[in-house]
Enzyme design. Structure first.
Site, PDB file in Angstrom:
ATOM      1  N   GLU A 263       0.785  -1.280   0.113  1.00  0.00           N
ATOM      2  CA  GLU A 263       0.047   0.042  -0.075  1.00  0.00           C
ATOM      3  C   GLU A 263       0.861   1.167   0.192  1.00  0.00           C
ATOM      4  O   GLU A 263       1.468   1.695   1.191  1.00  0.00           O
ATOM      5  CB  GLU A 263      -1.002   0.053   1.163  1.00  0.00           C
ATOM      6  CG  GLU A 263      -1.837  -1.024   1.540  1.00  0.00           C
ATOM      7  CD  GLU A 263      -3.090  -1.233   0.214  1.00  0.00           C
ATOM      8  OE1 GLU A 263      -2.918  -0.070  -0.598  1.00  0.00           O
ATOM      9  OE2 GLU A 263      -3.479  -2.352  -0.185  1.00  0.00           O
ATOM     10  N   CYS A 302      -2.382   8.903   3.246  1.00  0.00           N
ATOM     11  CA  CYS A 302      -1.978   8.311   1.851  1.00  0.00           C
ATOM     12  C   CYS A 302      -3.390   8.581   0.951  1.00  0.00           C
ATOM     13  O   CYS A 302      -2.856   8.522  -0.273  1.00  0.00           O
ATOM     14  CB  CYS A 302      -1.710   6.740   2.062  1.00  0.00           C
ATOM     15  SG  CYS A 302      -3.122   6.175   2.951  1.00  0.00           S
TER      16      CYS A 302
HETATM   17  P1  NAP Z   1       8.506   4.645   4.433  1.00  0.00           P
HETATM   18  O1  NAP Z   1       9.682   5.756   4.681  1.00  0.00           O
HETATM   19  O2  NAP Z   1       8.516   4.038   2.970  1.00  0.00           O
HETATM   20  O3  NAP Z   1       8.558   3.714   5.618  1.00  0.00           O
HETATM   21  C1  NAP Z   1       7.501   2.846   5.982  1.00  0.00           C
HETATM   22  C2  NAP Z   1       7.938   1.686   6.577  1.00  0.00           C
HETATM   23  O4  NAP Z   1       8.918   0.829   6.023  1.00  0.00           O
HETATM   24  C3  NAP Z   1       8.454   1.994   8.097  1.00  0.00           C
HETATM   25  O5  NAP Z   1       8.178   1.035   8.899  1.00  0.00           O
HETATM   26  C4  NAP Z   1       9.864   2.004   7.765  1.00  0.00           C
HETATM   27  O6  NAP Z   1      10.661   1.770   9.035  1.00  0.00           O
HETATM   28  C5  NAP Z   1      10.022   1.002   7.081  1.00  0.00           C
HETATM   29  N1  NAP Z   1      11.216   0.512   6.083  1.00  0.00           N
HETATM   30  C6  NAP Z   1      11.841   1.638   5.797  1.00  0.00           C
HETATM   31  N2  NAP Z   1      13.046   0.931   4.949  1.00  0.00           N
HETATM   32  C7  NAP Z   1      12.921  -0.336   5.403  1.00  0.00           C
HETATM   33  C8  NAP Z   1      13.689  -1.493   4.955  1.00  0.00           C
HETATM   34  N3  NAP Z   1      14.710  -1.277   4.095  1.00  0.00           N
HETATM   35  N4  NAP Z   1      13.365  -2.655   5.276  1.00  0.00           N
HETATM   36  C9  NAP Z   1      12.283  -2.836   6.006  1.00  0.00           C
HETATM   37  N5  NAP Z   1      11.467  -1.809   6.286  1.00  0.00           N
HETATM   38  C10 NAP Z   1      11.842  -0.596   5.924  1.00  0.00           C
HETATM   39  O7  NAP Z   1       6.898   5.499   4.497  1.00  0.00           O
HETATM   40  P2  NAP Z   1       6.653   6.478   5.631  1.00  0.00           P
HETATM   41  O8  NAP Z   1       7.569   7.727   5.559  1.00  0.00           O
HETATM   42  O9  NAP Z   1       6.645   5.690   7.119  1.00  0.00           O
HETATM   43  O10 NAP Z   1       5.065   6.755   5.326  1.00  0.00           O
HETATM   44  C11 NAP Z   1       4.812   7.737   4.541  1.00  0.00           C
HETATM   45  C12 NAP Z   1       4.345   6.856   3.129  1.00  0.00           C
HETATM   46  O11 NAP Z   1       3.516   6.216   3.288  1.00  0.00           O
HETATM   47  C13 NAP Z   1       3.479   8.297   2.226  1.00  0.00           C
HETATM   48  O12 NAP Z   1       4.145   8.196   0.987  1.00  0.00           O
HETATM   49  C14 NAP Z   1       2.326   7.609   2.348  1.00  0.00           C
HETATM   50  O13 NAP Z   1       1.540   8.017   0.796  1.00  0.00           O
HETATM   51  C15 NAP Z   1       2.397   6.254   2.401  1.00  0.00           C
HETATM   52  N6  NAP Z   1       1.163   5.739   3.036  1.00  0.00           N
HETATM   53  C16 NAP Z   1       0.558   4.921   2.284  1.00  0.00           C
HETATM   54  C17 NAP Z   1      -0.557   4.303   2.867  1.00  0.00           C
HETATM   55  C18 NAP Z   1      -1.626   3.232   2.081  1.00  0.00           C
HETATM   56  O14 NAP Z   1      -2.375   2.635   2.810  1.00  0.00           O
HETATM   57  N7  NAP Z   1      -1.378   3.112   0.996  1.00  0.00           N
HETATM   58  C19 NAP Z   1      -0.991   4.582   4.201  1.00  0.00           C
HETATM   59  C20 NAP Z   1      -0.106   5.268   5.051  1.00  0.00           C
HETATM   60  C21 NAP Z   1       0.805   5.951   4.223  1.00  0.00           C
HETATM   61  P3  NAP Z   1      11.451   2.859   9.562  1.00  0.00           P
HETATM   62  O15 NAP Z   1      10.454   3.800  10.008  1.00  0.00           O
HETATM   63  O16 NAP Z   1      11.957   2.205  10.839  1.00  0.00           O
HETATM   64  O17 NAP Z   1      12.305   3.471   8.815  1.00  0.00           O
END
Ligand code: NAP
Length: 691
Positions: A263, A302
């Site tokens: 997602e 999101c």
């Molecule tokens: P993100 O930076 O992509 O991180 C998402 C998750 O992935 C976090 O738990 C992060 O952990 C983890 N992660 C990062 N690198 C990783 C790796 N190499 N291995 C395993 N896990 C890893 O996103 P975010 O900044 O938290 O969220 C914002 C984004 O999410 C926005 O773009 C938004 O549009 C999207 N979003 C989408 C939805 C949906 O349902 N479609 C819902 C909410 C948000 P750490 O924080 O520990 O790095």
């Protein structure tokens, strides 16, 4: 406010049966609004292989001992208790920068989603450990070889990697379907807001409702977690498209064909219909919804509206109306009186959003707000992650790329004009797949054309107009019974969608064999499986009743007098029952026929056992089909067989589904259906149960 002892809280992970601190001091996580260190986080040294093994061995084994309803009842107990503790979660949520109003969808919305899953599972799924799906497929002429799909829980762990913006909902909407399916979970919240998830997980585990290993939590980086996933595990990822792409191609995920749901972000649109002129209700609803989506959670959703599409010539009217509304949305401290908008999740995030605005502004013009100048209603703009709303206008949307591809994850949106429905659809599609878009129109044909054009590129489409103005849940809210997710850029994933979401954590297997074998595997009787006709099955309580218990009735002739009486009594004087010539002119009938409902009524009269007994009520029929016309003089017989027994937890009864087969004197099937009854678990009922 939750007492953290005046110092930053050191977060822990719950893995392999214990709360564990990661190595080192832990990385500081700042309060989004004040900049003070709120928590310290580290997962260094956590043994992820051991965590996954414990989940599979202890958690999975224990969960699979329970039926679907028993697992759903665990969630009901957890949800009810969490709701009673929501004030603590709201207090902790302030550090994320979300106002209490913004936190509502995360906290109450998350707990509500858990409770909705718990009740839907008990209402819509049988109380079994294996789910049978779809009809029994006849694979041979003589009925000796049939097929059926069954769903069984995967024996691995559901690894849920979540985004920072919904620390409660993001976890609960995923663990609900996993746990109901019988699959243990390991939750990895985003580090930035993990303190709130940690608090909720502590409270859940303290309740002692879940078996050991059913729920684990990792606070901090994912380390080598994904190196250890195997073919029975599932990984669900919510976050940015960039991270998602990286994880999706992780060698262990690729090599083991691990189910991976993504997602990601998307450039969701809101489209103002050509009919929605200024002064119409739809125009006002549109402006209100766009402004709300830009400012709720400071635009860090999101599903937020990133692209605003309006009919050509209406740009100025919408920009003016939106600007007037956005001007009132000053950011401030989330808990302070009068705060209209909270903060972004971190100051670092704000820098990122400013960079993205600059990218979009290369192809569009900022028409409201200034990303560099911060005006707040309270708080220190140098320490908190405040940002005022920014509205851009893209004059050449078909040539531009950034407004359709760059997600500025904050209170930012770009307006563009379209000329005709086809252009509106084409612009929306330039987002290359979105979670949700909305259409504001009071013209049903515009709504239909836009929705059908948008649908292949979207997981959800919301149609807004005056008729649902008061009841609509709005553009931004994913709902438990409806699909959340979208194609392409949005990740290609699908979550929730009611019980469909539960099945994502189960394996669908086609099982083939004789009806007896299929009945043994599924726990559901199928035509051709053994049946027993000793005692009338309506005399048996659930303690005695077995799949395959059957009654075959005497025959009853259907006469002209019966049909005339039924017609007069019910008022159903449809010509096929009353007028021989008219009936003969109908391609389906040779003469006057009996009413279908008369056949079903006679069938009930034939199979019923009339005395007070364990069958307590008939609550309907499923799949009723009238297959062969019944003419005067035909005689009907019923074969009623116990097909499925579904005891209800916490009550004195359960549901029994009966296979009902009505045949004529030539043994042709006249009507086939399932009769649904409530049957006592014991008979007589326990003292007082009848009250
Ligand atoms: P993100 O930076 O992509 O991180 C998402 C998750 O992935 C976090 O738990 C992060 O952990 C983890 N992660 C990062 N690198 C990783 C790796 N190499 N291995 C395993 N896990 C890893 O996103 P975010 O900044 O938290 O969220 C914002 C984004 O999410 C926005 O773009 C938004 O549009 C999207 N979003 C989408 C939805 C949906 O349902 N479609 C819902 C909410 C948000 P750490 O924080 O520990 O790095």
């Amino acid at each position: 406010m939750l007492d953290t002892g005046g110092t930053a809280r050191r977060l822990e992970s719950y893995v392999d049966g214990a709360w564990r601190k990661g190595a080192g001091e832990g990385r500081p996580i700042a309060n989004a609004a004040t900049g003070e260190t709120h928590a310290l986080i580290s997962s260094d040294g956590i043994d992820f292989a051991a965590a996954l093994a414990w989940g599979r061995d202890a958690g999975g084994t224990a969960l699979r001992r329970h039926t679907i309803h028993e697992r759903a009842l665990m969630l009901k107990a957890i949800g009810t208790e969490l709701m009673a503790q929501k004030a603590d979660f709201h207090a902790e949520s302030l550090a994320t920068g979300a106002t209490p109003r913004d936190a509502w969808p995360d906290i109450e919305g998350g707990i509500g989603t858990l409770l909705t899953f718990a009740s839907m599972a008990r209402r819509e799924l049988p109380n079994t450990k294996v789910l049978a799906e779809g009809p029994v497929e006849q694979l041979s002429k003589d009925g000796s070889f049939v097929g059926r799909h069954v769903l069984t829980p995967l024996t691995g762990v559901a690894v849920h990697i979540n985004a920072f913006n919904f620390p409660v909902w993001g976890m609960l909407e995923k663990i609900a379907p996993s746990l109901i399916a019988g699959v243990p979970c390991l939750v990895k919240p985003a580090s930035q807001t993990a303190y709130l998830t940690e608090l909720v997980v502590r409270r859940i585990l303290d309740m002692g409702v879940l078996p050991d290993g059913a729920l684990q939590l990792v606070c901090g980086g994912a380390g080598d977690l994904l190196d250890h996933v195997t073919e029975q595990d599932v990984v669900t990822f919510t976050g940015s498209a960039a991270t998602g792409r990286k994880l999706r191609t992780h060698p262990a995920i690729v090599e083991n064909s691990v189910r991976f749901t993504m997602e990601a972000d998307s450039l969701n649109a809101a489209i103002l219909g050509p009919d929605a002129e200024p002064g119409t209700e739809e125009f006002d609803l549109f402006v209100k919804e766009v402004a709300r989506e830009m400012t709720a959670k400071a635009g860090q959703k999101c599903t937020a509206i990133r692209r605003i599409m309006v009919p050509k010539g209406r740009e100025e009217a919408v920009i003016d109306a939106l600007s007037a509304t956005l001007a009132k949305a000053l950011p401030g401290l989330p808990g302070a009186d009068g705060t209209r908008m909270g903060t972004l999740v971190s100051v670092g995030d704000r820098d990122g959003v400013r960079e993205k605005i600059a990218e979009i502004a290369a192809e569009a013009e900022i028409v409201h707000g200034d990303p560099a100048a911060i005006t707040v209603s309270s708080g220190d703009p140098d320490r908190g992650a405040f940002l005022n709303p920014v509205l851009l206008h893209c004059a050449r949307p078909f040539e531009a790329e950034a407004p359709h591809s760059v997600e500025a994850f904050g209170p930012v949106s770009t307006l563009m004009a379209y000329d005709g429905i086809d252009e509106a659809v084409a612009l929306a599609r330039k987002g290359k797949g979105s979670l949700v878009s909305s259409v504001f129109t009071d013209d049903a044909s515009v709504a239909a054309d836009l929705t059908i054009g948008l649908a292949p590129f979207h997981g959800r489409v919301l149609i807004g107009n005056r008729g649902s103005a008061k009841s609509s849940t709005g553009h931004g809210s994913p709902l438990a019974p409806l699909v959340h997710g979208g194609p392409g850029r949005a990740g290609g994933g699908e979550e929730m969608g009611g019980m469909r979401g539960v099945k994502h954590f189960m394996q669908r297997t086609a099982v083939q064999g004789t009806p007896r074998m299929i009945a043994a595997v599924t726990g559901e009787w199928a035509e051709g499986a053994p049946a027993e006709q000793v005692t009338h099955p309506f005399r048996k309580s659930l303690a005695e009743l077995k799949i395959g218990d059957q009654v075959v009735t005497d025959a009853r002739e259907v006469t002209e007098a019966d049909v005339e009486h039924f017609a007069e009594f019910t008022g159903d004087t449809f010509y096929a029952h009353m007028d021989s010539d008219a009936a003969k002119a109908n391609p389906f009938f040779d003469d006057r026929v009996a009413h279908g409902y008369l056949i079903a009524s006679f069938a009930a009269g034939l199979f019923v056992e009339p005395n007070p007994g364990p069958v307590l009520a008939n609550y309907g029929v499923d799949n009723l089909r009238f297959l062969t016309p019944v003419y005067f003089g035909d005689s009907l017989r019923v074969q009623l067989t116990c097909k499925q027994i579904n005891p209800r937890e916490g009550t004195v009864y359960g549901e029994v589904r009966w296979d009902c087969r009505v045949t004529n004197q030539k043994d042709e099937a006249v009507a086939l259906y399932d009769v649904l009854t409530m049957v006592a678990k014991e008979w007589p009922l326990p003292e007082g149960a009848g009250a």
